[in-house]
Enzyme design. Structure first.
Site, PDB file in Angstrom:
ATOM      1  N   CYS A 118     -35.774  85.300  35.481  1.00  0.00           N
ATOM      2  CA  CYS A 118     -35.097  86.597  35.665  1.00  0.00           C
ATOM      3  C   CYS A 118     -35.869  87.748  35.016  1.00  0.00           C
ATOM      4  O   CYS A 118     -35.595  88.912  35.303  1.00  0.00           O
ATOM      5  CB  CYS A 118     -33.684  86.539  35.117  1.00  0.00           C
ATOM      6  SG  CYS A 118     -32.676  85.308  35.936  1.00  0.00           S
ATOM      7  N   HIS A 259     -31.324  93.757  33.779  1.00  0.00           N
ATOM      8  CA  HIS A 259     -31.199  92.623  34.706  1.00  0.00           C
ATOM      9  C   HIS A 259     -29.708  92.370  34.914  1.00  0.00           C
ATOM     10  O   HIS A 259     -28.932  92.284  33.957  1.00  0.00           O
ATOM     11  CB  HIS A 259     -31.884  91.397  34.100  1.00  0.00           C
ATOM     12  CG  HIS A 259     -31.492  90.127  34.763  1.00  0.00           C
ATOM     13  ND1 HIS A 259     -31.546  89.962  36.138  1.00  0.00           N
ATOM     14  CD2 HIS A 259     -31.015  88.950  34.263  1.00  0.00           C
ATOM     15  CE1 HIS A 259     -31.129  88.746  36.443  1.00  0.00           C
ATOM     16  NE2 HIS A 259     -30.798  88.112  35.322  1.00  0.00           N
ATOM     17  N   ASN A 289     -26.174  87.607  40.389  1.00  0.00           N
ATOM     18  CA  ASN A 289     -27.464  87.547  39.686  1.00  0.00           C
ATOM     19  C   ASN A 289     -28.552  87.136  40.682  1.00  0.00           C
ATOM     20  O   ASN A 289     -28.580  85.999  41.145  1.00  0.00           O
ATOM     21  CB  ASN A 289     -27.346  86.530  38.542  1.00  0.00           C
ATOM     22  CG  ASN A 289     -28.627  86.388  37.738  1.00  0.00           C
ATOM     23  OD1 ASN A 289     -29.697  86.806  38.163  1.00  0.00           O
ATOM     24  ND2 ASN A 289     -28.518  85.764  36.578  1.00  0.00           N
TER      25      ASN A 289
HETATM   26  N1  COA Z   1     -13.957  78.904  37.714  1.00  0.00           N
HETATM   27  C1  COA Z   1     -12.937  78.500  36.931  1.00  0.00           C
HETATM   28  N2  COA Z   1     -13.122  77.948  35.735  1.00  0.00           N
HETATM   29  C2  COA Z   1     -14.375  77.790  35.310  1.00  0.00           C
HETATM   30  C3  COA Z   1     -15.492  78.165  36.079  1.00  0.00           C
HETATM   31  C4  COA Z   1     -15.244  78.742  37.328  1.00  0.00           C
HETATM   32  N3  COA Z   1     -16.220  79.144  38.140  1.00  0.00           N
HETATM   33  N4  COA Z   1     -16.616  77.895  35.386  1.00  0.00           N
HETATM   34  C5  COA Z   1     -16.231  77.349  34.207  1.00  0.00           C
HETATM   35  N5  COA Z   1     -14.872  77.272  34.179  1.00  0.00           N
HETATM   36  C6  COA Z   1     -14.046  76.762  33.113  1.00  0.00           C
HETATM   37  C7  COA Z   1     -14.762  75.825  32.175  1.00  0.00           C
HETATM   38  O1  COA Z   1     -14.790  74.516  32.721  1.00  0.00           O
HETATM   39  C8  COA Z   1     -13.923  75.928  30.949  1.00  0.00           C
HETATM   40  O2  COA Z   1     -12.794  75.127  31.107  1.00  0.00           O
HETATM   41  P1  COA Z   1     -12.232  74.280  29.861  1.00  0.00           P
HETATM   42  O3  COA Z   1     -11.862  75.307  28.828  1.00  0.00           O
HETATM   43  O4  COA Z   1     -11.086  73.563  30.460  1.00  0.00           O
HETATM   44  O5  COA Z   1     -13.363  73.413  29.428  1.00  0.00           O
HETATM   45  C9  COA Z   1     -13.454  77.388  30.960  1.00  0.00           C
HETATM   46  O6  COA Z   1     -13.638  77.847  32.295  1.00  0.00           O
HETATM   47  C10 COA Z   1     -14.231  78.289  30.031  1.00  0.00           C
HETATM   48  O7  COA Z   1     -15.601  77.997  30.232  1.00  0.00           O
HETATM   49  P2  COA Z   1     -16.702  78.690  29.408  1.00  0.00           P
HETATM   50  O8  COA Z   1     -18.025  78.094  29.760  1.00  0.00           O
HETATM   51  O9  COA Z   1     -16.286  78.723  27.967  1.00  0.00           O
HETATM   52  O10 COA Z   1     -16.591  80.168  30.000  1.00  0.00           O
HETATM   53  P3  COA Z   1     -17.347  81.435  29.530  1.00  0.00           P
HETATM   54  O11 COA Z   1     -16.372  82.445  29.104  1.00  0.00           O
HETATM   55  O12 COA Z   1     -18.504  81.105  28.614  1.00  0.00           O
HETATM   56  O13 COA Z   1     -17.979  81.921  30.903  1.00  0.00           O
HETATM   57  C11 COA Z   1     -20.065  81.982  32.062  1.00  0.00           C
HETATM   58  C12 COA Z   1     -18.903  81.112  31.598  1.00  0.00           C
HETATM   59  C13 COA Z   1     -21.075  81.084  32.758  1.00  0.00           C
HETATM   60  C14 COA Z   1     -19.546  83.014  33.035  1.00  0.00           C
HETATM   61  C15 COA Z   1     -20.697  82.658  30.822  1.00  0.00           C
HETATM   62  O14 COA Z   1     -20.990  81.721  29.841  1.00  0.00           O
HETATM   63  C16 COA Z   1     -21.962  83.394  31.170  1.00  0.00           C
HETATM   64  O15 COA Z   1     -21.906  84.380  31.872  1.00  0.00           O
HETATM   65  N6  COA Z   1     -23.108  82.983  30.625  1.00  0.00           N
HETATM   66  C17 COA Z   1     -24.372  83.636  30.913  1.00  0.00           C
HETATM   67  C18 COA Z   1     -24.828  83.209  32.280  1.00  0.00           C
HETATM   68  C19 COA Z   1     -25.988  84.020  32.769  1.00  0.00           C
HETATM   69  O16 COA Z   1     -25.890  85.187  32.913  1.00  0.00           O
HETATM   70  N7  COA Z   1     -27.086  83.321  33.069  1.00  0.00           N
HETATM   71  C20 COA Z   1     -28.251  83.912  33.633  1.00  0.00           C
HETATM   72  C21 COA Z   1     -29.038  84.606  32.592  1.00  0.00           C
HETATM   73  S1  COA Z   1     -30.456  85.294  33.301  1.00  0.00           S
END
Ligand code: COA
Length: 337
Positions: A118, A259, A289
């Site tokens: 990215c 980004h 993204n």
């Molecule tokens: N829909 C519904 N529930 C979801 C889900 C989805 N698409 N994806 C994950 N969950 C669930 C998880 O399983 C978890 O459930 P649990 O509590 O029963 O285990 C719950 O939601 C919370 O998950 P968590 O991973 O703690 O959520 P989060 O608040 O960290 O959000 C992301 C997840 C991926 C959105 C977040 O971590 C993120 O944006 N990270 C950066 C990703 C990114 O930008 N990457 C590219 C960088 S260049």
């Protein structure tokens, strides 16, 4: 004047996004998720998905053709091509070589890919600038083009909701004018954290086999929480460091073009920099993204929306797999429409 004094500016910009929109409602039928969850956690409502046979070289060529058309130039005017992508059409040759042929660029020019996920577009800008300031290349196409839909596991709800496809291209040009175009920049990487966002199959370490395909090793995998934490810290730090390097205060920056990874990451970075979200344009809602394509897509949109004005200071900042990051401060030079 010695060629070392040349500045490099964005002479023109163009984008291309696939027609097909994949909405959160459609995704909710594919995996256990909801429009509300995706919007709240990422700010994304829909993303574009490339058609079968529509590859990064095709999307990138269309974006570049648009930039050339806006500049009133032809493929023969391009002296260097750099493509940033983490989803190359094929392992080799480079997407840049495939794109060179599609666009009809000259054969006496270097064409190569930059692999920095990215952060690829910011890396490619810096490489182009350094090659151009020597005076050896007058005009360069820097293109970010991605087909993330090809590496996303569509059964993994933690990643498939976040990514999309698209391409953006800038035509860089040298000028003897001072204090214009790309001013300051920094790049960084931390390979010790490579496993936070990676694809372990399909390369020479683990060539595709029936077993590797069955185990989904050719898909992107991510530790979302850790990536989030690193992204906020590193993007905010990169902005601060490049501003200090250029002796510019954040209040003097008209626009921050980060980004487009996640709206909560952007909010956290803006908050750390003490900058209002009104100076952080975002198109995440419509594209998700798009990795190396996201900055040129957001930059073009901010410009066509009439936000960017000639002379504005613009700070672009990226973070991605690697881990990699980079930031560039530029003085906007109004490109032709
Ligand atoms: N829909 C519904 N529930 C979801 C889900 C989805 N698409 N994806 C994950 N969950 C669930 C998880 O399983 C978890 O459930 P649990 O509590 O029963 O285990 C719950 O939601 C919370 O998950 P968590 O991973 O703690 O959520 P989060 O608040 O960290 O959000 C992301 C997840 C991926 C959105 C977040 O971590 C993120 O944006 N990270 C950066 C990703 C990114 O930008 N990457 C590219 C960088 S260049």
């Amino acid at each position: 004047m010695s060629s070392a004094e040349l500045s490099v500016f964005i002479r023109a910009i163009g984008v291309h996004t696939p027609e097909r929109k994949l909405t959160n409602a459609e995704l909710s039928k594919m995996v256990d998720t909801s429009d509300e969850w995706i919007k709240t956690r990422s700010g994304i409502a829909e993303r574009r998905i490339a058609a079968p046979g529509e590859n990064p070289s095709d999307m990138g060529a269309k974006a570049a053709a648009k930039a050339l058309e806006r500049a009133g130039l032809t493929p023969a005017d391009v002296d260097l091509l750099i493509v940033a992508t983490m989803t190359p059409d094929v392992p080799f040759p480079s997407t840049a070589c495939l794109l060179q042929a599609k666009l009809g660029l000259r054969r006496d020019i270097p064409c190569f890919d930059v692999s920095a996920a990215c952060s690829g577009f910011v890396y490619a800008l810096q490489v182009a600038k350094d090659m151009m300031r020597s005076g050896a290349y007058r005009r360069t196409l820097v293109i970010g083009s991605e087909k993330l839909s090809s590496v996303v596991d569509w059964s993994d709800r933690t990643t498939c909701v976040l990514f999309g496809d698209g391409a953006g291209a800038v035509l860089l040009e040298t000028t003897p004018e001072k204090n214009v175009g790309l001013l300051g920049n920094l790049l960084g990487a931390d390979g010790n954290n490579s496993e936070l966002l990676h694809c372990i199959g399909g390369g020479s370490a683990a060539p595709a086999t029936t077993d590797s395909l069955r185990d989904g090793k050719h898909f992107l995998r991510m530790n979302g929480k850790e990536v989030f934490r690193h992204a906020v810290r590193v993007m905010a730090e990169s902005c601060e460091r490049v501003l200090a390097q250029c002796d510019v205060k954040s209040e003097q920056v008209a626009w921050f073009i980060p980004h487009q990874a996640n709206s909560r990451i952007l909010e956290a970075v803006a908050s750390q920099l003490n900058v209002g979200m009104d100076r952080f344009p975002s198109n995440l809602e419509r594209y998700g993204n798009t990795s190396a394509a996201s900055i040129p897509l957001a930059l073009e949109e901010a410009w066509t929306d009439g936000k960017l004005k000639h002379g504005d200071l613009v700070l672009i900042v990226a973070f991605g797999a690697g881990l990699t990051w980079g930031a560039t401060l530029l003085r906007w030079h109004e490109p032709p429409r």
